[in-house]
Design an enzyme around this catalytic site. Structure first.
Site, mmCIF file in Angstrom:
data_model
loop_
_atom_site.group_PDB
_atom_site.id
_atom_site.type_symbol
_atom_site.label_atom_id
_atom_site.label_comp_id
_atom_site.label_asym_id
_atom_site.label_seq_id
_atom_site.Cartn_x
_atom_site.Cartn_y
_atom_site.Cartn_z
ATOM 1 N N LYS A 264 -23.789 0.018 8.717
ATOM 2 C CA LYS A 264 -24.466 -1.214 9.123
ATOM 3 C C LYS A 264 -23.742 -1.740 10.361
ATOM 4 O O LYS A 264 -22.617 -1.319 10.643
ATOM 5 C CB LYS A 264 -24.485 -2.240 7.994
ATOM 6 C CG LYS A 264 -23.135 -2.835 7.644
ATOM 7 C CD LYS A 264 -23.330 -3.945 6.636
ATOM 8 C CE LYS A 264 -22.072 -4.743 6.443
ATOM 9 N NZ LYS A 264 -22.213 -5.810 5.461
ATOM 10 N N CYS B 85 -19.997 0.659 -1.128
ATOM 11 C CA CYS B 85 -20.191 -0.182 -2.319
ATOM 12 C C CYS B 85 -21.510 0.073 -3.038
ATOM 13 O O CYS B 85 -21.519 0.608 -4.147
ATOM 14 C CB CYS B 85 -20.082 -1.648 -1.933
ATOM 15 S SG CYS B 85 -18.521 -2.031 -1.121
ATOM 16 N N THR C 287 -12.238 2.148 -5.765
ATOM 17 C CA THR C 287 -12.775 2.870 -6.931
ATOM 18 C C THR C 287 -13.945 3.734 -6.435
ATOM 19 O O THR C 287 -15.100 3.444 -6.736
ATOM 20 C CB THR C 287 -13.269 1.898 -8.026
ATOM 21 O OG1 THR C 287 -14.138 0.918 -7.418
ATOM 22 C CG2 THR C 287 -12.130 1.195 -8.716
ATOM 23 N N GLU D 62 -14.916 -9.624 -6.315
ATOM 24 C CA GLU D 62 -15.034 -10.035 -4.904
ATOM 25 C C GLU D 62 -16.443 -9.721 -4.417
ATOM 26 O O GLU D 62 -16.996 -8.682 -4.750
ATOM 27 C CB GLU D 62 -14.003 -9.209 -4.113
ATOM 28 C CG GLU D 62 -13.979 -9.464 -2.661
ATOM 29 C CD GLU D 62 -13.708 -10.923 -2.353
ATOM 30 O OE1 GLU D 62 -12.682 -11.462 -2.800
ATOM 31 O OE2 GLU D 62 -14.557 -11.531 -1.657
ATOM 32 N N PHE D 63 -17.019 -10.621 -3.627
ATOM 33 C CA PHE D 63 -18.398 -10.414 -3.159
ATOM 34 C C PHE D 63 -18.490 -10.330 -1.643
ATOM 35 O O PHE D 63 -19.552 -10.530 -1.074
ATOM 36 C CB PHE D 63 -19.300 -11.544 -3.680
ATOM 37 C CG PHE D 63 -19.228 -11.707 -5.174
ATOM 38 C CD1 PHE D 63 -19.864 -10.799 -6.016
ATOM 39 C CD2 PHE D 63 -18.502 -12.738 -5.749
ATOM 40 C CE1 PHE D 63 -19.785 -10.929 -7.396
ATOM 41 C CE2 PHE D 63 -18.415 -12.877 -7.137
ATOM 42 C CZ PHE D 63 -19.054 -11.972 -7.962
ATOM 43 N N THR E 270 -13.891 -3.227 -7.923
ATOM 44 C CA THR E 270 -15.132 -3.098 -8.703
ATOM 45 C C THR E 270 -14.943 -1.973 -9.715
ATOM 46 O O THR E 270 -14.692 -0.828 -9.326
ATOM 47 C CB THR E 270 -16.305 -2.781 -7.758
ATOM 48 O OG1 THR E 270 -16.369 -3.820 -6.787
ATOM 49 C CG2 THR E 270 -17.616 -2.689 -8.505
ATOM 50 N N GLY F 270 -26.313 2.021 2.431
ATOM 51 C CA GLY F 270 -25.204 2.972 2.348
ATOM 52 C C GLY F 270 -23.919 2.192 2.225
ATOM 53 O O GLY F 270 -23.918 1.054 1.757
ATOM 54 N N ASP G 94 0.865 -1.179 0.000
ATOM 55 C CA ASP G 94 0.000 0.000 0.000
ATOM 56 C C ASP G 94 0.901 1.228 0.000
ATOM 57 O O ASP G 94 1.991 1.201 0.577
ATOM 58 C CB ASP G 94 -0.901 0.001 1.238
ATOM 59 C CG ASP G 94 -2.173 0.786 1.004
ATOM 60 O OD1 ASP G 94 -3.257 0.175 0.944
ATOM 61 O OD2 ASP G 94 -2.087 2.030 0.868
HETATM 62 C C1 UGA Z 1 -22.166 -5.234 -0.389
HETATM 63 C C2 UGA Z 1 -22.614 -6.587 -0.965
HETATM 64 O O1 UGA Z 1 -23.584 -7.176 -0.102
HETATM 65 C C3 UGA Z 1 -21.417 -7.530 -1.104
HETATM 66 O O2 UGA Z 1 -21.820 -8.739 -1.704
HETATM 67 C C4 UGA Z 1 -20.353 -6.842 -1.977
HETATM 68 O O3 UGA Z 1 -19.204 -7.646 -2.121
HETATM 69 C C5 UGA Z 1 -19.950 -5.543 -1.323
HETATM 70 O O4 UGA Z 1 -21.118 -4.686 -1.196
HETATM 71 C C6 UGA Z 1 -18.921 -4.875 -2.205
HETATM 72 O O5 UGA Z 1 -19.283 -4.436 -3.290
HETATM 73 O O6 UGA Z 1 -17.748 -4.902 -1.862
HETATM 74 P P1 UGA Z 1 -21.638 -4.358 2.081
HETATM 75 O O7 UGA Z 1 -21.466 -3.007 1.460
HETATM 76 O O8 UGA Z 1 -20.628 -4.843 3.054
HETATM 77 O O9 UGA Z 1 -21.693 -5.488 0.929
HETATM 78 O O10 UGA Z 1 -23.024 -4.337 2.822
HETATM 79 P P2 UGA Z 1 -24.441 -5.064 2.714
HETATM 80 O O11 UGA Z 1 -24.535 -6.115 3.738
HETATM 81 O O12 UGA Z 1 -24.768 -5.417 1.325
HETATM 82 O O13 UGA Z 1 -25.398 -3.865 3.175
HETATM 83 C C7 UGA Z 1 -25.457 -2.663 2.384
HETATM 84 C C8 UGA Z 1 -26.435 -1.684 2.975
HETATM 85 O O14 UGA Z 1 -27.779 -2.139 2.778
HETATM 86 C C9 UGA Z 1 -26.310 -1.427 4.480
HETATM 87 O O15 UGA Z 1 -26.396 -0.035 4.700
HETATM 88 C C10 UGA Z 1 -27.492 -2.169 5.077
HETATM 89 O O16 UGA Z 1 -27.933 -1.568 6.270
HETATM 90 C C11 UGA Z 1 -28.513 -2.012 3.978
HETATM 91 N N1 UGA Z 1 -29.571 -3.058 3.975
HETATM 92 C C12 UGA Z 1 -29.224 -4.363 3.771
HETATM 93 C C13 UGA Z 1 -30.899 -2.693 4.161
HETATM 94 O O17 UGA Z 1 -31.226 -1.509 4.324
HETATM 95 N N2 UGA Z 1 -31.861 -3.670 4.130
HETATM 96 C C14 UGA Z 1 -31.553 -4.979 3.943
HETATM 97 O O18 UGA Z 1 -32.486 -5.813 3.924
HETATM 98 C C15 UGA Z 1 -30.217 -5.335 3.760
#
Ligand code: UGA
Length: 439
Positions: free
Chosen positions: A325, A262, A87, A150-151, A123, A259, A32
């Protein structure tokens, strides 16, 4: 001989990937340009909160397989180079800022040895991999480039990396696929589905998946708006439609929306890229997904105004949650923090509690007041907002909390608290998408 691996960029994705790949038995060097990040990682410290990662990092450093450096010279003997840099959204538009990805490729291309494989994990807008591959071959004709999106989810990053639900590789030849199969041999042995794709499809899988997830959340938040208008209950509606296996119950939690670093920026960058490709109509719906999502934040602010007789000036508003979250200290595009900032801007005396994110949140918004104590947060509050569903908030005793506040009014922005328990304790509870059942 086991492959040697470099990981360029040691944020959430890179640090997790480096530690996990090392745990599979490979020698890994994490790079890094941020010297303080590297210094922390070298000492076994993760510069953000991610459950289980610090333990894994310390364990892998102790094996001698995992090292970190801020000099690109340290990668010259590696066989595979994973690009894991960020990104983010550009400051003046919807598109993704490609500065770091482009910079990483330019930095490593002249240094890497013949036969080595560069693997993008960041991404990116579709078309990036082909462009970078052409550039790499121009500088270093003996190297190759593949894409492996990556997911992982924050909060579950280690488990998602070690036990992914699928592996997607975008390659232009069999050799690249074979090298990646060697890296992921353990996962393949566990039966993880393997999808070989061309470069653009591999890039698209990632943004399509995140767009689908964002759409699902905005769908249920749109239903929440309808439930409010019609006197229904979105939590019951979500439960009922979720029993249909074609729909599924996950990502149907209505509330203040998505939020983080991602989903919001990915759907915007996807729209921007579709526009460049002349296919903007195909993704018009994502504009609506974005609007529904941002509207959820405004709807909470409207509820606060209504409950405080439209005048927020000088009123104490207690906010539970700042992270985007739970189980994360990430405040990038956090709905909770955005709401806190807007209520503060309207003149309220906002006090924010979060078990992990107060430091990053205060760096971003120093004008807000943060506290480590839930009691202090709620003391004399005129209204309480539950905006990030940390487990500890679900365990609060509503009777004890009521004794602290000035007005027992609670807005559950995540539809997660036990409404009847809080009502029984004398709280007036409001939630998005649920008819007002307070007496
Ligand atoms: C998300 C994707 O879920 C991953 O698969 C992906 O790899 C990642 O982005 C990425 O692009 O790197 P993440 O950002 O860690 O993962 O968070 P999520 O668990 O998807 O939650 C995203 C947002 O949606 C949070 O703010 C959460 O509070 C909100 N959310 C989630 C809701 O408001 N309602 C739901 O039912 C689920």
């Amino acid at each position: 001989m086991a492959l040697k691996i470099s990981v360029i960029g040691t944020g959430y994705l890179g640090a997790t990937h480096a530690a996990c790949i090392s745990s599979l038995g490979f020698d890994v060097i994490g790079i890094d340009t941020d010297a303080s990040k590297i210094a922390a990682l070298q000492n076994g410290k993760v510069p953000f909160f991610e459950p289980g990662l610090e333990e894994l990092l310390a364990e892998q450093i102790a094996t001698g397989r995992l090292t970190f450096s801020n000099s690109f010279d340290a990668i010259t003997d590696a066989d595979i180079h994973f690009i894991c840099v960020g990104t983010p959204q550009v400051k003046d538009g919807l598109a993704a800022d490609m500065t770091y990805v482009n910079g990483a490729l330019e930095a490593i291309a002249p240094l890497i040895k013949a036969g080595s494989l560069v693997v993008g994990k960041s991404t990116v807008p579709v078309g990036t991999a082909a462009r970078l591959r052409a550039r790499l071959l121009e500088i270093n004709p003996q190297a190759d480039l593949a894409w492996n999106p990556e997911f992982l989810r924050e909060g579950f990053a280690v488990d998602d990396t070690l036990h992914p639900n699928r592996l997607v590789v975008g390659v232009t030849n069999d050799r690249a696929e074979e090298l990646l199969k060697e890296v992921y041999a353990t996962n393949l042995g566990d039966g993880v589905p393997w999808v070989r794709a061309d470069l653009p499809t591999a890039e698209l899988v990632k943004v399509a998946a995140n767009s689908f997830l964002a759409t699902k959340i905005s769908f249920i938040n749109a239903m929440a708006e309808i439930c409010e208008a019609a006197g229904g209950d979105v939590t019951v509606l979500a439960k009922a439609i979720g029993y249909d296996p074609r729909i599924g119950s996950r990502f149907l939690q209505a509330g203040i929306g998505f939020g983080g670093g991602c989903l919001p920026k990915d759907i915007r960058a996807f729209m921007a890229r579709a526009g460049e490709l002349g296919a903007e109509q195909a993704l018009e719906f994502l504009r609506e997904v974005d609007s529904i999502n941002l509207r959820a934040r405004q709807r909470v602010i409207d509820l606060v105004r209504k409950d405080l007789s439209q005048d927020l000036v000088g009123k104490k508003v207690a906010i539970l949650g700042a992270a985007f979250k739970p189980d994360s200290d990430d405040v990038r595009d956090s709905p909770a923090l955005d709401i806190a900032v807007q209520i503060h801007a309207a003149g309220a005396n906002v006090v924010v509690h979060d078990p992990k994110a107060t430091i990053p949140a205060s760096k971003r918004f120093p004008a807000l007041t943060f506290t480590e104590s839930i009691e202090e947060c709620l003391k004399d509050a005129e209204i309480v907002l539950h905006l990030t569903e940390w487990k500890i908030y679900g365990e609060l005793d509503p009777v004890v909390m009521k004794a602290l506040v000035k007005n027992p009014i609670l807005i559950d922005g995540r539809n997660m608290l036990d409404r009847s328990e809080w009502q029984k304790a004398g709280w007036h509870v409001r939630a998005l998408g649920r008819a007002d059942t307070n007496r």
